[in-house]
Enzyme design. Structure first.
Site, mmCIF file in Angstrom:
data_model
loop_
_atom_site.group_PDB
_atom_site.id
_atom_site.type_symbol
_atom_site.label_atom_id
_atom_site.label_comp_id
_atom_site.label_asym_id
_atom_site.label_seq_id
_atom_site.Cartn_x
_atom_site.Cartn_y
_atom_site.Cartn_z
ATOM 1 N N LYS A 179 10.877 27.759 8.317
ATOM 2 C CA LYS A 179 9.885 27.085 9.151
ATOM 3 C C LYS A 179 10.616 26.012 9.976
ATOM 4 C CE LYS A 179 5.704 25.905 10.423
ATOM 5 N NZ LYS A 179 4.933 26.889 11.226
ATOM 6 N N PHE A 180 10.302 25.907 11.273
ATOM 7 C CA PHE A 180 10.968 24.910 12.111
ATOM 8 C C PHE A 180 10.207 23.588 12.069
ATOM 9 C CE2 PHE A 180 11.593 22.920 16.379
ATOM 10 C CZ PHE A 180 12.932 22.590 16.207
ATOM 11 N N ILE A 181 10.942 22.501 11.804
ATOM 12 C CA ILE A 181 10.355 21.155 11.823
ATOM 13 C C ILE A 181 10.639 20.552 13.198
ATOM 14 C CG2 ILE A 181 10.328 18.870 10.720
ATOM 15 C CD1 ILE A 181 9.571 20.886 8.714
ATOM 16 N N HIS A 186 16.689 13.054 9.552
ATOM 17 C CA HIS A 186 17.749 13.615 8.731
ATOM 18 C C HIS A 186 18.096 12.602 7.651
ATOM 19 C CE1 HIS A 186 22.113 15.287 8.473
ATOM 20 N NE2 HIS A 186 21.400 15.523 7.414
ATOM 21 N N GLU A 253 21.552 17.431 1.877
ATOM 22 C CA GLU A 253 20.863 17.128 3.133
ATOM 23 C C GLU A 253 19.410 17.569 3.100
ATOM 24 O OE1 GLU A 253 22.693 18.606 6.688
ATOM 25 O OE2 GLU A 253 24.691 17.934 6.085
ATOM 26 N N ASN A 268 26.612 19.433 1.010
ATOM 27 C CA ASN A 268 28.023 19.263 1.347
ATOM 28 C C ASN A 268 28.786 18.872 0.096
ATOM 29 O OD1 ASN A 268 27.514 19.666 4.137
ATOM 30 N ND2 ASN A 268 26.726 17.582 4.219
ATOM 31 N N ARG A 270 31.799 17.580 -0.099
ATOM 32 C CA ARG A 270 32.864 16.611 0.163
ATOM 33 C C ARG A 270 32.268 15.203 0.201
ATOM 34 N NH1 ARG A 270 30.883 18.382 5.052
ATOM 35 N NH2 ARG A 270 30.242 16.667 6.384
ATOM 36 N N VAL A 273 31.712 10.828 5.986
ATOM 37 C CA VAL A 273 32.111 9.665 6.781
ATOM 38 C C VAL A 273 31.244 8.455 6.438
ATOM 39 C CG1 VAL A 273 32.157 8.724 9.136
ATOM 40 C CG2 VAL A 273 33.056 11.013 8.698
HETATM 41 C C1 MV4 Z 1 16.495 22.399 11.175
HETATM 42 C C2 MV4 Z 1 15.750 21.701 12.160
HETATM 43 C C3 MV4 Z 1 14.389 21.889 12.182
HETATM 44 N N1 MV4 Z 1 13.791 22.737 11.298
HETATM 45 N N2 MV4 Z 1 15.848 23.225 10.309
HETATM 46 C C4 MV4 Z 1 20.859 21.163 12.696
HETATM 47 C C5 MV4 Z 1 22.165 21.204 11.963
HETATM 48 C C6 MV4 Z 1 21.908 21.852 10.662
HETATM 49 N N3 MV4 Z 1 22.645 21.216 9.605
HETATM 50 C C7 MV4 Z 1 20.438 21.772 10.464
HETATM 51 N N4 MV4 Z 1 19.846 21.422 11.731
HETATM 52 C C8 MV4 Z 1 18.505 21.464 11.907
HETATM 53 N N5 MV4 Z 1 17.812 22.261 11.064
HETATM 54 C C9 MV4 Z 1 14.542 23.370 10.391
HETATM 55 N N6 MV4 Z 1 13.938 24.209 9.541
HETATM 56 C C10 MV4 Z 1 16.439 20.839 13.022
HETATM 57 C C11 MV4 Z 1 17.834 20.717 12.909
HETATM 58 C C12 MV4 Z 1 18.456 19.792 13.801
HETATM 59 C C13 MV4 Z 1 19.049 18.617 13.318
HETATM 60 C C14 MV4 Z 1 19.112 18.340 11.946
HETATM 61 C C15 MV4 Z 1 19.700 17.198 11.497
HETATM 62 C C16 MV4 Z 1 20.257 16.302 12.393
HETATM 63 C C17 MV4 Z 1 20.222 16.570 13.729
HETATM 64 C C18 MV4 Z 1 19.638 17.725 14.215
HETATM 65 C C19 MV4 Z 1 19.615 17.981 15.589
HETATM 66 C C20 MV4 Z 1 19.030 19.124 16.054
HETATM 67 C C21 MV4 Z 1 18.458 20.044 15.164
#
Ligand code: MV4
Length: 434
Positions: A179-181, A186, A253, A268, A270, A273
């Protein structure tokens, strides 16, 4: 040495303190380009053998999450300061990691059960989950091999684009779907695990202030995480990671949705930073802990009930980059003066007359401010940024000064789209001034 290898530098100090033989192998590891030196496993192992080291701390990027490297270290009888190779390998397969964490009740986003290899399967899952969805490369990271899909019509094209990007970048086209948020925050949790099944959770870091998947500023604690959430997520992470035999420091994460629910996305293996903000609020030296865990010590001095979160810490990444265009700025540093005072910490290897080479990540210093609360941390940070002098190259210091003064930042109202809004807004401010 680039400051991004600061964990490595810190570990050398600690190693000396606890009596491990330790030599700088940087002079003999090879030519400056990372592909020929820090990423070249035989070159690193040869250098380590020549220097007769006991252990290698892999730092943050480079070979830190490379299970093959960890295995070569072990067969060369050099201790790799990190988790067992099987765990690194499993966590590198994001979809496998996701299913493993789901089994023990860590909240994950609605999504596919396992990897999907056909478009039909993807369509079916997307219908079940509901659009918008996101397809991600199981071998991925840093945003590569990811596509947001808003409706059924977009699926074929974007699914194939993600698949070929993943295959080209990682040699593995496996995808999964979630599912997209829309506007996530983060947030990541720090854990520490010894070789005897003792695990502690050291709370979270807010990492939403980033640009193109590069974090710029991090803080701990997150204003959105309640003590109850911190405790319950921490407990479920500890029980899951105990079950799989996790050892070392680790970061899990999460994305926080608009209803403040946390959903795990990946782990992760490791140190990261931004680990200093956790060190500042907990008082625990994470790199030292990694080394002690690697030599078989017990986490006796770090019991969960003793872990306190004192005050608030913010880290600004000082990058050798133009503060507006973000183009890398290599070259000779003419003048360098670091700030100090109560609650201010600077991790750097830069100095006046030193040269920033063009070959590595642009991080040259971490500026960390700690205070009794977020207000005090912000005011110490602003003062420290003003005192920080770097001449000869461009840095992100002016950008951080602006962020510290931004009402949206000060109010803690941000998500992963914050920098886009901030940069659009600040163009206008500059235009007005001219
Ligand atoms: C997502 C998301 C929205 N919905 N997953 C980007 C890197 C990767 N580690 C995971 N990412 C994302 N996953 C879902 N289901 C939006 C991102 C994302 C993002 C996540 C964390 C920090 C910055 C970001 C920038 C763009 C998109």
């Amino acid at each position: 040495m680039p400051a991004k290898n600061w964990a490595y530098e810190q570990s050398r100090f600690t190693a000396r303190l606890i009596g491990i033989r330790c030599t700088s192998v940087l002079q003999i590891v090879g030519p400056p380009r990372a592909a020929e030196s820090y990423l070249n496993i035989p070159a690193v192992i040869s250098a380590a053998e020549i220097a007769n080291v006991d252990a290698i701390h892999p730092g943050y990027g480079l070979l830190s999450e490379n299970a093959n490297f960890a295995e070569v270290c072990e067969t060369s009888r050099i201790k790799f300061i990190g988790p067992p190779p099987e765990i690194t390998r499993m966590m590198g397969e994001k979809e496998k990691a996701r299913q493993t964490m789901k089994k023990s009740g860590v909240p994950i986003l609605p999504g596919s059960d396992g990897v999907i290899n056909s478009m039909d399967e993807a369509q079916e899952w997307a219908r079940t989950i509901g659009y918008p969805v996101i397809v991600k490369a199981s071998a991925g990271g840093g945003g590569r091999g990811m596509r947001v899909i808003r409706n059924e019509r977009e699926m074929p094209e974007l699914f194939h684009a993600a698949q070929s990007e993943a295959a080209a970048a990682f040699g593995n086209g496996d995808l999964y779907i979630e599912k997209f948020i829309e506007r996530p925050r983060h947030i990541e949790f720090q854990i520490l695990a010894d070789a005897y099944g003792n695990l502690v959770s050291l709370g979270e870091r807010e990492c939403s202030i980033q640009r193109r998947h590069q974090k710029l500023l991090e803080e701990s604690p997150s204003m959105q995480v309640t003590p109850h959430m911190r405790k319950s997520i921490g407990e479920s992470l500890c029980s899951t990671l105990t079950r799989i035999g996790y050892i070392n420091a680790g970061t899990v994460e999460f994305l926080m949705d608009e209803q403040s629910n946390l959903h795990l996305i990946e782990m992760n293996t490791r140190i990261q930073v931004e680990h200093p903000v956790t060190e500042m609020v907990t008082g625990i030296d994470l790199v030292k802990s990694q080394i002690l865990i690697a030599v078989g010590e017990r986490l006796e001095s770090v019991l969960q009930r003793d872990v306190e979160h004192r005050g608030h810490a913010i880290e600004c990444r000082i990058n050798a980059e133009h503060p507006e265009t973000f183009t890398p700025s290599a070259g000779k540093i003419i003048a360098f003066h670091t700030p100090g005072g109560t609650g201010v910490r600077v991790d750097t290897a830069a100095y006046a007359e030193g040269v920033i080479p063009p070959y590595y990540d642009s991080l040259i210093a971490k500026l960390v401010a700690h205070g009794k609360d977020r207000e005090e941390a912000m005011s110490r940070m602003s003062r420290a940024l003003e005192m920080f002098i770097v001449q000869g190259i461009h840095t992100t210091i002016p950008l951080h000064l602006r962020i510290m003064a931004d009402p949206e930042f000060r109010a803690g109202k941000f998500d992963t789209k914050y920098m886009e809004r901030f940069l659009a807004r600040n163009k206008e401010i500059k235009a007005e001034k001219r």
